[in-house]
Design an enzyme around this catalytic site. Structure first.
Site, short mmCIF file in Angstrom:
data_model
loop_
_atom_site.label_atom_id
_atom_site.label_comp_id
_atom_site.label_asym_id
_atom_site.label_seq_id
_atom_site.Cartn_x
_atom_site.Cartn_y
_atom_site.Cartn_z
N LYS A 1 0.85 -1.23 0.12
CA LYS A 1 0.01 0.00 0.08
C LYS A 1 0.72 1.12 0.02
O LYS A 1 0.36 2.45 -0.57
CB LYS A 1 -1.01 -0.06 1.15
CG LYS A 1 -2.01 -1.02 1.03
CD LYS A 1 -3.01 -0.79 2.37
CE LYS A 1 -4.04 -2.10 2.24
NZ LYS A 1 -4.98 -1.86 3.47
N ASN B 1 -4.92 2.07 -1.66
CA ASN B 1 -5.05 0.60 -1.75
C ASN B 1 -6.13 0.57 -3.01
O ASN B 1 -6.91 -0.53 -3.27
CB ASN B 1 -6.08 0.28 -0.56
CG ASN B 1 -7.45 0.92 -0.64
OD1 ASN B 1 -7.54 2.31 -0.95
ND2 ASN B 1 -8.38 0.37 0.14
N ASP C 1 -9.60 2.99 2.47
CA ASP C 1 -9.61 2.34 3.82
C ASP C 1 -10.27 3.09 4.98
O ASP C 1 -11.00 2.71 5.78
CB ASP C 1 -8.26 1.82 4.21
CG ASP C 1 -7.72 0.73 3.74
OD1 ASP C 1 -8.46 -0.25 3.36
OD2 ASP C 1 -6.56 0.69 3.51
N GLY D 1 -2.65 1.20 17.53
CA GLY D 1 -1.77 1.00 16.60
C GLY D 1 -1.31 2.29 15.83
O GLY D 1 -1.74 3.41 16.13
N GLY E 1 -0.12 1.75 8.65
CA GLY E 1 -0.83 2.44 7.77
C GLY E 1 -2.34 2.35 7.95
O GLY E 1 -2.95 3.43 7.70
N ASN F 1 0.25 3.34 20.88
CA ASN F 1 0.72 2.19 20.06
C ASN F 1 1.80 1.62 21.12
O ASN F 1 2.21 2.34 21.98
CB ASN F 1 1.66 2.75 18.94
CG ASN F 1 2.27 1.85 17.95
OD1 ASN F 1 1.59 0.84 17.90
ND2 ASN F 1 3.29 1.87 17.62
N ARG F 2 2.25 0.05 20.89
CA ARG F 2 3.19 -0.31 21.62
C ARG F 2 4.65 0.46 21.45
O ARG F 2 4.94 0.85 22.73
CB ARG F 2 3.37 -1.84 21.14
CG ARG F 2 4.65 -2.52 21.54
CD ARG F 2 4.73 -4.06 21.22
NE ARG F 2 5.08 -3.88 19.66
CZ ARG F 2 5.15 -4.86 18.95
NH1 ARG F 2 4.83 -6.20 19.44
NH2 ARG F 2 5.39 -4.86 17.36
N THR F 3 4.92 1.07 20.39
CA THR F 3 6.13 1.94 20.16
C THR F 3 5.63 3.21 20.35
O THR F 3 5.10 3.67 19.17
CB THR F 3 6.86 1.52 19.00
OG1 THR F 3 6.93 0.12 18.81
CG2 THR F 3 8.19 2.43 19.01
N LYS G 1 6.31 5.96 17.49
CA LYS G 1 5.36 5.99 16.22
C LYS G 1 4.16 6.61 16.18
O LYS G 1 3.45 7.32 15.40
CB LYS G 1 5.49 4.41 15.79
CG LYS G 1 6.37 3.97 15.08
CD LYS G 1 6.70 2.50 14.67
CE LYS G 1 5.79 2.08 13.92
NZ LYS G 1 5.69 0.58 13.60
N GLY H 1 -14.54 -6.19 11.80
CA GLY H 1 -13.71 -5.85 10.81
C GLY H 1 -14.18 -6.17 9.33
O GLY H 1 -13.90 -5.66 8.47
P1 ATR Z 1 -0.84 -1.89 9.09
O1 ATR Z 1 -0.54 -1.41 7.72
O2 ATR Z 1 -1.99 -2.92 8.79
O3 ATR Z 1 -1.37 -0.97 9.91
P2 ATR Z 1 1.78 -2.23 10.25
O4 ATR Z 1 2.33 -1.16 9.57
O5 ATR Z 1 2.55 -3.55 10.30
O6 ATR Z 1 0.34 -2.71 9.67
O7 ATR Z 1 1.37 -1.88 11.55
C1 ATR Z 1 1.13 -3.06 12.56
C2 ATR Z 1 0.70 -2.23 14.05
O8 ATR Z 1 0.46 -3.39 15.06
C3 ATR Z 1 1.88 -1.66 14.89
O9 ATR Z 1 1.31 -0.29 15.49
C4 ATR Z 1 2.51 -2.27 15.76
O10 ATR Z 1 3.08 -1.80 16.91
P3 ATR Z 1 4.65 -1.52 16.57
O11 ATR Z 1 4.49 -0.17 15.83
O12 ATR Z 1 4.98 -1.20 18.35
O13 ATR Z 1 5.29 -2.50 16.16
C5 ATR Z 1 1.21 -3.12 16.06
N1 ATR Z 1 1.58 -4.52 16.71
C6 ATR Z 1 1.98 -5.40 16.07
N2 ATR Z 1 2.02 -6.61 16.86
C7 ATR Z 1 1.72 -6.04 18.20
C8 ATR Z 1 1.78 -6.79 19.72
N3 ATR Z 1 2.09 -7.99 19.61
N4 ATR Z 1 1.47 -5.82 20.70
C9 ATR Z 1 1.16 -4.64 20.33
N5 ATR Z 1 1.03 -4.06 18.98
C10 ATR Z 1 1.52 -4.75 18.03
#
Ligand code: ATR
Length: 247
Positions: free
Chosen positions: A47, A68, A83, A106, A109, A129-131, A134, A213
């Site tokens: 994407k 998309n 989306d 999250g 994207g 977000n976990r991180t 970001k 979803g």
């Molecule tokens: P998409 O484009 O579908 O949004 P992506 O860019 O790969 O997919 O993003 C995945 C998201 O899921 C991210 O926010 C990721 O968090 P990080 O930025 O910390 O990696 C989150 N994610 C993936 N696995 C996770 C987990 N086990 N616990 C919490 N967040 C998770």
């Protein structure tokens, strides 16, 4: 879903799936350009990278940073993003969004598309977000009012909660504790397989209103159909096709 929509509307077209490895994306786009393909739906993981191969990106997709939907118009490939509208219309099945407090889980994207849509509808958005870094970047880019770490969810009040993380896709897990859900909130999970994720089951147990979803997927495809055919999509036929697809 698209084939069902074409059939329901008597449109003589077909929709085919191609599994394209990242290294072959450029060649696949050129092939589509030359073989008369009029429309392309673009999925994970292309994407963002697909944008480099297009002639024009509409302003919304540009702001979201992901495409998309690609349409061939007068020999030019034009990128769009549906989306965000899929997510927003899915939520709007349950509530008006203007003035609501939303939390987006999250920062990938999908989170960018959902945050963009919520802001456009007049909701206030907090990105977690976990991180956390970001989340801060995403919030700053799109103008969300708050951001932080996923683990801080209890510090944020919300009316609308959207999971855009991939948690729940591979295993029966949720990105947040069950206790973080709020009674009366509207909760959407971008994960559509399985249909009832742990995140949604926990929300239901807390008496939240849930949206699967499936609706985000069906309604983003419905918007693609509208862009491509200039006709309103037969959403029921598309949802039925989703239900019948073997997953
Ligand atoms: P998409 O484009 O579908 O949004 P992506 O860019 O790969 O997919 O993003 C995945 C998201 O899921 C991210 O926010 C990721 O968090 P990080 O930025 O910390 O990696 C989150 N994610 C993936 N696995 C996770 C987990 N086990 N616990 C919490 N967040 C998770």
């Amino acid at each position: 879903m698209h084939r069902a929509a074409y059939a329901a509307c008597g449109i003589d077209a077909t929709y085919e799936a191609f599994d394209v490895p990242p290294t072959e994306l450029g060649a696949a786009i050129e092939r589509a350009r030359s073989d008369g393909t009029r429309q392309l739906a673009v999925s994970i993981p292309h994407k963002q990278t697909v944008m480099a191969y297009l002639d024009e990106i509409d302003p919304t997709a540009q702001q979201i940073g992901a495409v998309n939907t690609v349409t061939l118009q007068d020999g030019r490939l034009i990128g769009a993003n549906t989306d965000w509208i899929g997510a927003i219309r899915a939520l709007e099945r349950e509530c008006e969004l203007n003035g609501k407090r939303a939390v987006v889980l999250g920062a990938g994207g999908t989170a960018r598309a959902v945050t963009f849509g919520l802001l456009r509808r007049g909701a206030s958005v907090c990105v977690l977000n976990r991180t956390a870094e970001k989340a801060h970047t995403l919030a700053e880019d799109l103008g969300a009012s708050a951001s932080g770490a996923l683990s801080d969810i209890d510090a944020h009040d919300f009316d609308v909660l959207v999971n855009t993380t991939s948690v729940g896709l591979q295993s029966d897990a949720s990105p947040i504790d069950a206790s973080a859900h709020r009674t009366g909130s509207v909760v959407l999970d971008a994960v559509y397989d399985p249909e009832k994720t742990l995140f949604l089951r926990d929300a239901e147990a807390a008496s939240a209103k849930t949206v699967g979803g499936k609706w985000m997927l069906v309604l983003q495809a419905a918007e693609q159909f509208r862009i491509w055919t200039h006709e309103n999509a037969p959403v029921d036929a598309m949802a039925e096709a989703f239900d019948q697809a073997g997953r």
